[in-house]
Design a protein around this motif. Structure first.
Motif, mmCIF file in Angstrom:
data_model
loop_
_atom_site.group_PDB
_atom_site.id
_atom_site.type_symbol
_atom_site.label_atom_id
_atom_site.label_comp_id
_atom_site.label_asym_id
_atom_site.label_seq_id
_atom_site.Cartn_x
_atom_site.Cartn_y
_atom_site.Cartn_z
ATOM 1 N N ALA A 1 0.823 -1.205 0.000
ATOM 2 C CA ALA A 1 0.000 0.000 0.000
ATOM 3 C C ALA A 1 0.858 1.256 0.000
ATOM 4 N N ALA A 2 0.511 2.187 -0.883
ATOM 5 C CA ALA A 2 1.131 3.508 -0.860
ATOM 6 C C ALA A 2 0.563 4.303 0.307
ATOM 7 N N THR A 3 1.314 5.291 0.771
ATOM 8 C CA THR A 3 0.816 6.138 1.845
ATOM 9 C C THR A 3 -0.287 7.056 1.328
ATOM 10 N N ALA A 4 -1.105 7.559 2.257
ATOM 11 C CA ALA A 4 -2.173 8.475 1.865
ATOM 12 C C ALA A 4 -1.594 9.738 1.222
ATOM 13 N N GLU A 5 -0.485 10.232 1.751
ATOM 14 C CA GLU A 5 0.144 11.419 1.156
ATOM 15 C C GLU A 5 0.549 11.159 -0.287
ATOM 16 N N THR A 6 1.015 9.951 -0.560
ATOM 17 C CA THR A 6 1.449 9.625 -1.916
ATOM 18 C C THR A 6 0.300 9.676 -2.905
ATOM 19 N N VAL A 7 -0.821 9.028 -2.582
ATOM 20 C CA VAL A 7 -1.921 8.993 -3.553
ATOM 21 C C VAL A 7 -2.538 10.378 -3.731
ATOM 22 N N VAL A 8 -2.554 11.188 -2.677
ATOM 23 C CA VAL A 8 -3.061 12.558 -2.824
ATOM 24 C C VAL A 8 -2.101 13.377 -3.679
ATOM 25 N N ARG A 9 -0.807 13.185 -3.502
ATOM 26 C CA ARG A 9 0.169 13.911 -4.323
ATOM 27 C C ARG A 9 0.082 13.476 -5.792
ATOM 28 N N ARG A 10 -0.231 12.218 -6.043
ATOM 29 C CA ARG A 10 -0.463 11.791 -7.430
ATOM 30 C C ARG A 10 -1.620 12.582 -8.034
ATOM 31 N N ALA A 11 -2.697 12.706 -7.266
ATOM 32 C CA ALA A 11 -3.860 13.460 -7.754
ATOM 33 C C ALA A 11 -3.491 14.928 -7.987
ATOM 34 N N LEU A 12 -2.722 15.489 -7.084
ATOM 35 C CA LEU A 12 -2.324 16.889 -7.231
ATOM 36 C C LEU A 12 -1.412 17.082 -8.438
ATOM 37 N N LEU A 13 -0.535 16.120 -8.685
ATOM 38 C CA LEU A 13 0.345 16.224 -9.853
ATOM 39 C C LEU A 13 -0.459 16.170 -11.142
ATOM 40 N N LEU A 14 -1.487 15.326 -11.188
ATOM 41 C CA LEU A 14 -2.336 15.282 -12.377
ATOM 42 C C LEU A 14 -2.945 16.651 -12.643
ATOM 43 N N GLY A 15 -3.432 17.306 -11.589
ATOM 44 C CA GLY A 15 -4.038 18.619 -11.766
ATOM 45 C C GLY A 15 -3.036 19.686 -12.139
ATOM 46 N N ALA A 16 -1.800 19.562 -11.652
ATOM 47 C CA ALA A 16 -0.779 20.566 -11.946
ATOM 48 C C ALA A 16 -0.199 20.414 -13.343
ATOM 49 N N ARG A 17 -0.174 19.182 -13.834
ATOM 50 C CA ARG A 17 0.525 18.933 -15.106
ATOM 51 C C ARG A 17 -0.406 18.780 -16.303
ATOM 52 N N PHE A 18 -1.669 18.380 -16.071
ATOM 53 C CA PHE A 18 -2.561 18.077 -17.198
ATOM 54 C C PHE A 18 -3.849 18.883 -17.111
ATOM 55 N N TRP A 19 -4.460 19.115 -18.255
ATOM 56 C CA TRP A 19 -5.758 19.764 -18.333
ATOM 57 C C TRP A 19 -6.814 18.699 -18.065
ATOM 58 N N LEU A 20 -7.559 18.869 -16.968
ATOM 59 C CA LEU A 20 -8.446 17.805 -16.515
ATOM 60 C C LEU A 20 -9.926 18.070 -16.755
ATOM 61 N N GLU A 21 -10.276 19.176 -17.392
ATOM 62 C CA GLU A 21 -11.679 19.372 -17.734
ATOM 63 C C GLU A 21 -12.091 18.342 -18.779
ATOM 64 N N ASP A 22 -13.173 17.634 -18.512
ATOM 65 C CA ASP A 22 -13.676 16.581 -19.403
ATOM 66 C C ASP A 22 -12.635 15.486 -19.640
ATOM 67 N N ALA A 23 -11.729 15.307 -18.680
ATOM 68 C CA ALA A 23 -10.669 14.311 -18.840
ATOM 69 C C ALA A 23 -11.116 12.954 -18.310
ATOM 70 N N ARG A 24 -10.451 11.924 -18.801
ATOM 71 C CA ARG A 24 -10.695 10.555 -18.351
ATOM 72 C C ARG A 24 -9.395 9.963 -17.830
ATOM 73 N N LEU A 25 -9.511 9.272 -16.700
ATOM 74 C CA LEU A 25 -8.366 8.621 -16.075
ATOM 75 C C LEU A 25 -8.604 7.122 -16.035
ATOM 76 N N LEU A 26 -7.583 6.356 -16.395
ATOM 77 C CA LEU A 26 -7.621 4.898 -16.273
ATOM 78 C C LEU A 26 -6.566 4.470 -15.271
ATOM 79 N N CYS A 27 -6.991 3.784 -14.224
ATOM 80 C CA CYS A 27 -6.058 3.207 -13.257
ATOM 81 C C CYS A 27 -5.881 1.732 -13.610
ATOM 82 N N VAL A 28 -4.697 1.381 -14.061
ATOM 83 C CA VAL A 28 -4.400 -0.003 -14.422
ATOM 84 C C VAL A 28 -3.871 -0.690 -13.167
#
Length: 521
Positions: free
Chosen positions: A122-149
């Motif tokens: 298991a990743a830490t809670a801080e890690t998964v939240v930082r992943r989410a924050l990085l997605l928002g900082a680096r990518f345009w997420l309006e009408d975006a789709r995410l796939l978790c493999v």
């Protein structure tokens, strides 16, 4: 044991890890080995060797430097070379989302226990939240789709909580994780869809060309990383603008393993657009310092063809432990005797050439991907090691009168027999699972609709269900029937029966009953 500026030297340990570990120890606080490994991101073996050369006070599993040792270490650090510490790209945003971190920590603590045969850590809670924050900082997420493999880490929930406008799909082989994510998503009221898949057999059709961004934290073998990333590439709807975010870590002591993984990525013709060192932290994985880098991978025009061509090669053995580990790779041994009195019209999976040599053969991945063209009465299936979770889908993928599946070990089919009761009479005999198809007809309306849905498992559930509903309630229009299904089972839209997680298959009879009740009003 003295190195540069008098700092201790540990064979195979990066000097910056030595510096970090000592810096954590000199303030005199108590540590556990697991906490020191995670905070320093140094392999457990290296930390143990470092501690072996220091004077420690111990209290149970905790330890700290003696006062004199802490003083001497502090003096060494004061004049020592200080290694470069990479900046955290989103660390400054974390404090704004403390409530999300707290909620994710609760979810992670309550999540199903990790399965070592699936290399779960298991990743830490801080890690998964930082992943989410990085997605928002680096990518345009309006009408975006995410796939978790794969999503044992619950990254999907973190993204849904921080970026609720993102449409998220999770693909995983672990039925418990899929059920847990669905429960938590319903609790939060966020848009997360789940799909069952063994990636060695392919990506679910509803996940193909679905996403703008893919996140994966795969088994850390070369084939494991190669397979999960290949499926991620297949999940992108635009190769030119899509990205795959990969969590991967290797011990400082095993650079050749990291090289093999990077060669697997190179085989997929991917560009490493960015690598964030030690971005991911874990509760466990101490052999690699409880840390992993985060790769941002950019596909090229050759990535998608390479993913399709190489996925089968990557799928031979992807885990470090269990029946699908590299050391345990191999097919289930099968012979003509395993078929008993079955007169197979087709053999599915890998069978020896001398078993019914004139009978057609079908790969297991093909069997699940599309309906078999010819009509068959009896089917023999060899199910590879570690793929027992695919058993229900293997049986649903045919309309044969009789199916005999040979597994690696005996399988308890009691729960499966309940789920497949509308279609099959099921029993197990040693390594063989025998399924005999029930005759169609009779029974109440629920049974008729259920049987129609389960007889066409490759089709879209909503379409098959709609037609079956109209068959028993002719006054309904297609639009009305679809609306009733959407209300009773919103999870049944845009998915085939073979992709539904097991908990949804268990819910199907109740949803059909509710749907029919609505149609009768």
């Amino acid at each position: 044991m003295d190195g540069t500026a008098g700092l201790p030297v540990v064979d195979g340990m990066d000097p910056r890890r030595v510096h970090t570990a000592l810096s954590l120890l000199v303030d005199g606080q108590w540590w556990t080995l697991a906490d020191l490994v995670r905070e320093s991101a140094a392999p457990r073996r290296s930390v143990e060797m470092l501690l072996g050369g220091l004077e420690l006070e111990r209290g149970g599993e905790r330890f700290r430097l003696t006062g004199e040792q802490a003083r001497r270490a502090g003096e060494l650090l004061e004049g020592a070379w200080r290694p470069f510490v990479p900046a955290d790209p989103v660390g400054h945003l974390l404090s704004e989302h403390a409530a999300v971190v707290e909620r994710l920590a609760e979810f992670i603590a309550r999540a199903p226990r990790g399965r070592h045969v699936l290399d779960h850590v298991a990743a830490t809670a801080e890690t998964v939240v930082r992943r989410a924050l990085l997605l928002g900082a680096r990518f345009w997420l309006e009408d975006a789709r995410l796939l978790c493999v794969g999503d044992h880490d619950l990254t999907s929930l973190a993204v849904a909580m921080i970026h609720p406008q993102v449409e998220t799909m999770v693909v995983d082989v672990d039925e418990r994780i899929l059920a847990y994510i669905d429960e938590r998503a319903a609790e939060l009221g966020v848009p997360v869809r789940t799909r069952w898949a063994d990636l060695r057999l392919g990506l679910p059709s509803s996940a193909e060309s679905f996403a703008d961004v893919v996140v994966t934290d795969p088994p850390y073998t070369p084939d494991g990383v190669g397979l999960f990333v290949a499926r991620g590439v297949q999940g992108l709807r635009e190769q030119g603008s899509g990205r795959v975010l990969l969590a991967y870590g290797a011990s400082d002591r095993t650079p050749m393993l990291a090289l093999k993984v990077q060669k697997a990525l190179l085989d997929l013709n991917l560009v490493s657009e960015a690598v964030y060192p030690d971005f991911n932290r874990y509760h466990g994985a101490e052999a690699i310092g409880s840390a992993a880098d985060l790769y941002v991978l950019r596909p090229t025009s050759k990535s998608l063809p390479a993913a399709g061509a190489r996925a089968e090669r990557f799928s031979a053995a992807i885990y470090t432990q269990g029946p699908q580990a590299v050391e345990a790779a191999g097919q289930v041994p099968v012979s003509a005797e395993d078929l008993g009195d079955l007169r197979a019209d087709v053999l599915v999976g890998t069978w020896p050439n001398d078993v019914l040599p004139g009978v057609p053969r079908v790969r297991l991945s093909t069997w699940l991907a599309k309906p078999y063209a010819a009509k068959v009465r009896q089917v023999g299936v060899a199910l590879p090691k570690g793929m027992d979770a695919a058993l229900a889908r293997v049986l649903l993928a045919t309309r044969a009168e009789r199916v005999r599946v040979i597994t690696d070990d005996p399988v308890d089919v009691r729960e499966l027999a309940t789920v497949l009761d509308p279609v099959y009479e099921l029993h197990a005999d040693g390594r063989a699972v025998e399924a005999v198809r029930k005759s169609f007809g009779g029974g109440d309306l629920v049974s008729l609709v259920l049987r129609a849905v389960m007889d066409r498992a490759h089709g879209k559930v909503v379409n098959v269900w709609r037609d079956a509903l109209i068959g028993v309630q002719p006054d309904l229009t297609k639009r009305q029937a679809r609306a009733l299904i959407a209300e009773s089972a919103p999870w049944a839209l845009d998915v085939s029966l073979l992709e539904l997680p097991m908990h949804r298959l268990r819910e199907l009879p109740g949803a059909v009953r509710e749907c029919l009740a609505g149609a009768a009003v």
